[in-house]
Design an enzyme around this catalytic site. Structure first.
Site, PDB file in Angstrom:
ATOM      1  CD  GLU A  11      -2.541   1.235   2.692  1.00  6.47           C
ATOM      2  OE1 GLU A  11      -3.038   2.320   3.069  1.00  6.47           O
ATOM      3  OE2 GLU A  11      -2.661   0.187   3.347  1.00  6.47           O
ATOM      4  CG  ASP A  13      -1.052   4.954   3.278  1.00  6.56           C
ATOM      5  OD1 ASP A  13      -2.019   4.429   2.711  1.00  6.56           O
ATOM      6  OD2 ASP A  13      -0.482   4.453   4.250  1.00  6.56           O
ATOM      7  CD  GLU A  16      -2.589   7.288   5.304  1.00  7.20           C
ATOM      8  OE1 GLU A  16      -3.409   6.385   5.518  1.00  7.20           O
ATOM      9  OE2 GLU A  16      -1.455   7.325   5.812  1.00  7.20           O
TER      10      GLU A  16
END
Length: 199
Positions: A11, A13, A16
């Protein structure tokens, strides 16, 4: 929340954030698969103490959060912040390679016609998320070495080469009320503000 069966994957990010806090993070996954089905804590890991390092995916990630790393006035609502979240801004993210491998992820902002770099975080690499940046984060702040244990930037680069799915989401967090992003050492929010009931 916690569930019985899940799917683990690498993943990224990319950003965020809310209006008071932001973070970017890289989460590699061990192995050569794009995704892997897991079952319960023994295979998936969880938020519970002692369970975060279970499973093939790095749950913590190598992260860049200016507030957590000592720059309280880089990002937030108001003219006293370098990035004023009450006004429009643009985020640029670059993936740079060296000798055919992912070397680092670079990010910077534009606001009011000016390019704005991250402040000096004291971790080297010009604040780009490289292998050395992530190792320095572990060494300087006593972070758990989940990122390195799951293969680090080289392993994450394999997922980037395979291709990743871009997702934009608005979400809440039943397990920790988003406290990992914006309370205590990471931001100015009250620990209860991120309760899903409020959101």
């Amino acid at each position: 929340g916690e569930g019985g069966r899940g799917i683990c994957c690498a993943e990224l990010d990319l950003w965020e954030a809310n209006k008071v806090s932001m973070q970017l993070a890289l989460h590699p996954m061990k192995g050569d698969k794009s995704q892997e089905v897991c079952y319960l804590d023994a295979e998936c890991g969880s938020q519970e103490e002692g369970h975060r390092d279970k499973g093939p995916t790095d749950r913590n990630g190598c992260y860049l959060n200016p507030y957590a790393l000592g720059h309280k006035k880089f990002y937030g609502p108001g003219s006293d912040f370098t990035i004023n979240t009450k006004k429009p801004f643009t985020i640029v993210t670059e993936f740079r390679e060296k000798s055919g491998e992912l070397h680092g992820m670079y990010q910077y902002y534009y606001q009011d016609g000016k390019k704005i770099e991250f402040p000096d975080l004291g971790l080297g690499s010009g604040n780009s998320m490289t292998e050395s940046f992530c190792q320095n984060l572990v060494d300087k702040y006593g972070e758990a070495s989940y990122f390195q244990d799951k293969g680090g930037l080289k392993q994450f680069g394999k997922a980037v080469k395979r291709g990743m799915t871009f997702v934009i989401s608005f979400w809440d967090d039943m397990a920790t009320n988003m406290n990992w992003l914006d309370t205590g050492k990471r931001g100015t929010c009250d620990p209860d503000e991120g309760d899903p009931k409020n959101l």
